[in-house]
Design a protein around this motif. Sequence first.
Motif, PDB file in Angstrom:
ATOM      1  N   TRP A 100      18.294   3.142  -8.697  1.00  0.00           N
ATOM      2  CA  TRP A 100      18.315   1.744  -7.560  1.00  0.00           C
ATOM      3  C   TRP A 100      20.077   0.174  -8.011  1.00  0.00           C
ATOM      4  O   TRP A 100      20.438   0.741  -8.966  1.00  0.00           O
ATOM      5  CB  TRP A 100      17.452   0.598  -7.830  1.00  0.00           C
ATOM      6  CG  TRP A 100      16.328   1.064  -6.704  1.00  0.00           C
ATOM      7  CD1 TRP A 100      16.287   1.921  -6.220  1.00  0.00           C
ATOM      8  CD2 TRP A 100      14.718   0.433  -7.652  1.00  0.00           C
ATOM      9  NE1 TRP A 100      14.475   2.236  -5.394  1.00  0.00           N
ATOM     10  CE2 TRP A 100      14.218   1.816  -6.548  1.00  0.00           C
ATOM     11  CE3 TRP A 100      14.136  -0.414  -7.862  1.00  0.00           C
ATOM     12  CZ2 TRP A 100      12.312   1.168  -5.833  1.00  0.00           C
ATOM     13  CZ3 TRP A 100      12.810  -0.239  -7.858  1.00  0.00           C
ATOM     14  CH2 TRP A 100      12.334   0.211  -7.075  1.00  0.00           C
ATOM     15  N   GLY A 128       6.766  -0.723 -14.653  1.00  0.00           N
ATOM     16  CA  GLY A 128       7.388   0.541 -13.503  1.00  0.00           C
ATOM     17  C   GLY A 128       7.823   0.891 -12.372  1.00  0.00           C
ATOM     18  O   GLY A 128       8.906   0.772 -12.231  1.00  0.00           O
ATOM     19  N   ALA A 129       8.498  -0.849 -11.959  1.00  0.00           N
ATOM     20  CA  ALA A 129       9.109  -0.278 -11.342  1.00  0.00           C
ATOM     21  C   ALA A 129      10.263  -0.643 -12.228  1.00  0.00           C
ATOM     22  O   ALA A 129      11.364  -0.385 -11.049  1.00  0.00           O
ATOM     23  CB  ALA A 129       9.462  -2.512 -10.760  1.00  0.00           C
ATOM     24  N   GLN A 130      11.219  -1.064 -13.078  1.00  0.00           N
ATOM     25  CA  GLN A 130      11.836  -0.875 -14.069  1.00  0.00           C
ATOM     26  C   GLN A 130      12.038   0.877 -14.235  1.00  0.00           C
ATOM     27  O   GLN A 130      12.933   1.155 -13.781  1.00  0.00           O
ATOM     28  CB  GLN A 130      12.173  -1.159 -15.694  1.00  0.00           C
ATOM     29  CG  GLN A 130      11.809  -2.453 -15.380  1.00  0.00           C
ATOM     30  CD  GLN A 130      13.291  -3.417 -15.088  1.00  0.00           C
ATOM     31  OE1 GLN A 130      14.119  -2.784 -15.585  1.00  0.00           O
ATOM     32  NE2 GLN A 130      13.395  -3.993 -14.384  1.00  0.00           N
ATOM     33  N   TRP A 131      11.254   1.800 -14.349  1.00  0.00           N
ATOM     34  CA  TRP A 131      11.067   3.252 -14.175  1.00  0.00           C
ATOM     35  C   TRP A 131      11.448   3.713 -12.533  1.00  0.00           C
ATOM     36  O   TRP A 131      12.108   4.716 -12.854  1.00  0.00           O
ATOM     37  CB  TRP A 131      10.038   3.554 -14.633  1.00  0.00           C
ATOM     38  CG  TRP A 131       9.774   5.083 -15.014  1.00  0.00           C
ATOM     39  CD1 TRP A 131      10.004   6.091 -16.092  1.00  0.00           C
ATOM     40  CD2 TRP A 131       9.095   6.181 -14.065  1.00  0.00           C
ATOM     41  NE1 TRP A 131       9.721   7.396 -15.576  1.00  0.00           N
ATOM     42  CE2 TRP A 131       9.223   7.276 -14.125  1.00  0.00           C
ATOM     43  CE3 TRP A 131       8.565   6.084 -13.171  1.00  0.00           C
ATOM     44  CZ2 TRP A 131       8.350   8.823 -13.523  1.00  0.00           C
ATOM     45  CZ3 TRP A 131       7.665   6.915 -11.637  1.00  0.00           C
ATOM     46  CH2 TRP A 131       8.264   8.002 -11.678  1.00  0.00           C
ATOM     47  N   LEU A 132      11.213   3.034 -11.838  1.00  0.00           N
ATOM     48  CA  LEU A 132      10.857   3.705 -10.209  1.00  0.00           C
ATOM     49  C   LEU A 132      13.372   3.264 -10.471  1.00  0.00           C
ATOM     50  O   LEU A 132      12.883   4.386  -9.411  1.00  0.00           O
ATOM     51  CB  LEU A 132      10.340   3.042  -9.837  1.00  0.00           C
ATOM     52  CG  LEU A 132      10.436   3.327  -7.932  1.00  0.00           C
ATOM     53  CD1 LEU A 132       9.940   5.085  -8.284  1.00  0.00           C
ATOM     54  CD2 LEU A 132       9.925   2.711  -7.225  1.00  0.00           C
ATOM     55  N   GLY A 133      13.276   1.861 -10.776  1.00  0.00           N
ATOM     56  CA  GLY A 133      14.219   1.464 -10.147  1.00  0.00           C
ATOM     57  C   GLY A 133      15.482   2.283 -11.376  1.00  0.00           C
ATOM     58  O   GLY A 133      16.750   3.230 -10.805  1.00  0.00           O
ATOM     59  N   SER A 134      15.503   2.831 -11.537  1.00  0.00           N
ATOM     60  CA  SER A 134      16.414   4.160 -12.766  1.00  0.00           C
ATOM     61  C   SER A 134      16.110   5.773 -12.517  1.00  0.00           C
ATOM     62  O   SER A 134      16.843   6.072 -12.287  1.00  0.00           O
ATOM     63  CB  SER A 134      15.880   3.565 -13.998  1.00  0.00           C
ATOM     64  OG  SER A 134      14.241   4.548 -14.670  1.00  0.00           O
ATOM     65  N   ARG A 135      14.754   5.904 -11.643  1.00  0.00           N
ATOM     66  CA  ARG A 135      15.022   7.487 -11.484  1.00  0.00           C
ATOM     67  C   ARG A 135      15.602   7.061 -10.444  1.00  0.00           C
ATOM     68  O   ARG A 135      15.964   8.093  -9.438  1.00  0.00           O
ATOM     69  CB  ARG A 135      13.027   7.490 -11.370  1.00  0.00           C
ATOM     70  CG  ARG A 135      12.594   8.286 -12.621  1.00  0.00           C
ATOM     71  CD  ARG A 135      12.658   9.021 -12.741  1.00  0.00           C
ATOM     72  NE  ARG A 135      11.950   9.592 -13.676  1.00  0.00           N
ATOM     73  CZ  ARG A 135      11.359  10.662 -14.998  1.00  0.00           C
ATOM     74  NH1 ARG A 135      12.985  11.453 -14.524  1.00  0.00           N
ATOM     75  NH2 ARG A 135      11.632  10.828 -15.739  1.00  0.00           N
ATOM     76  N   MET A 136      15.240   6.323  -9.202  1.00  0.00           N
ATOM     77  CA  MET A 136      16.074   6.525  -7.953  1.00  0.00           C
ATOM     78  C   MET A 136      17.717   5.897  -8.111  1.00  0.00           C
ATOM     79  O   MET A 136      18.069   6.161  -6.850  1.00  0.00           O
ATOM     80  CB  MET A 136      15.212   5.416  -6.828  1.00  0.00           C
ATOM     81  CG  MET A 136      13.539   5.709  -6.452  1.00  0.00           C
ATOM     82  SD  MET A 136      12.593   5.664  -6.174  1.00  0.00           S
ATOM     83  CE  MET A 136      13.408   5.469  -4.144  1.00  0.00           C
ATOM     84  N   TRP A 190       6.050  -4.642 -13.029  1.00  0.00           N
ATOM     85  CA  TRP A 190       7.636  -4.583 -13.865  1.00  0.00           C
ATOM     86  C   TRP A 190       7.725  -3.454 -14.783  1.00  0.00           C
ATOM     87  O   TRP A 190       9.539  -2.785 -13.922  1.00  0.00           O
ATOM     88  CB  TRP A 190       7.422  -5.840 -14.820  1.00  0.00           C
ATOM     89  CG  TRP A 190       9.615  -6.360 -15.028  1.00  0.00           C
ATOM     90  CD1 TRP A 190      10.132  -6.589 -14.521  1.00  0.00           C
ATOM     91  CD2 TRP A 190       9.553  -6.244 -16.869  1.00  0.00           C
ATOM     92  NE1 TRP A 190      11.840  -6.511 -15.327  1.00  0.00           N
ATOM     93  CE2 TRP A 190      11.222  -5.849 -16.825  1.00  0.00           C
ATOM     94  CE3 TRP A 190       8.524  -5.728 -17.598  1.00  0.00           C
ATOM     95  CZ2 TRP A 190      11.645  -5.885 -17.573  1.00  0.00           C
ATOM     96  CZ3 TRP A 190       9.758  -5.253 -19.088  1.00  0.00           C
ATOM     97  CH2 TRP A 190      11.123  -5.156 -18.594  1.00  0.00           C
TER      98      TRP A 190
END
Length: 73
Positions: free
Chosen positions: A41, A31-39, A29
């Motif tokens: 989403w 990691g997905a939050q971090w990735l989502g903010s970077r990309m 979760w």
Amino acid sequence: MARPDPDAVKQAAQTRLVAFVIAGTMILWMGAQWLGSRMGWDARYVFLLDFAALAAFFWAMVVTYQIWRRRRG
């Protein structure tokens, strides 16, 4: 050496599974939050991941309650 009780072995396995689910859900979760903010989403995808994490935590809570009740009984 005495063999362990089969119920105790099953309970230990369920407890380990709950621990792995909680830890894995938290790591995925975050990691997905971090990735989502970077990309960048869309918010609906981020909420979908939040609901999936909540479902995993709810499952872990239910199984933990079942383990607790079995130990008391």
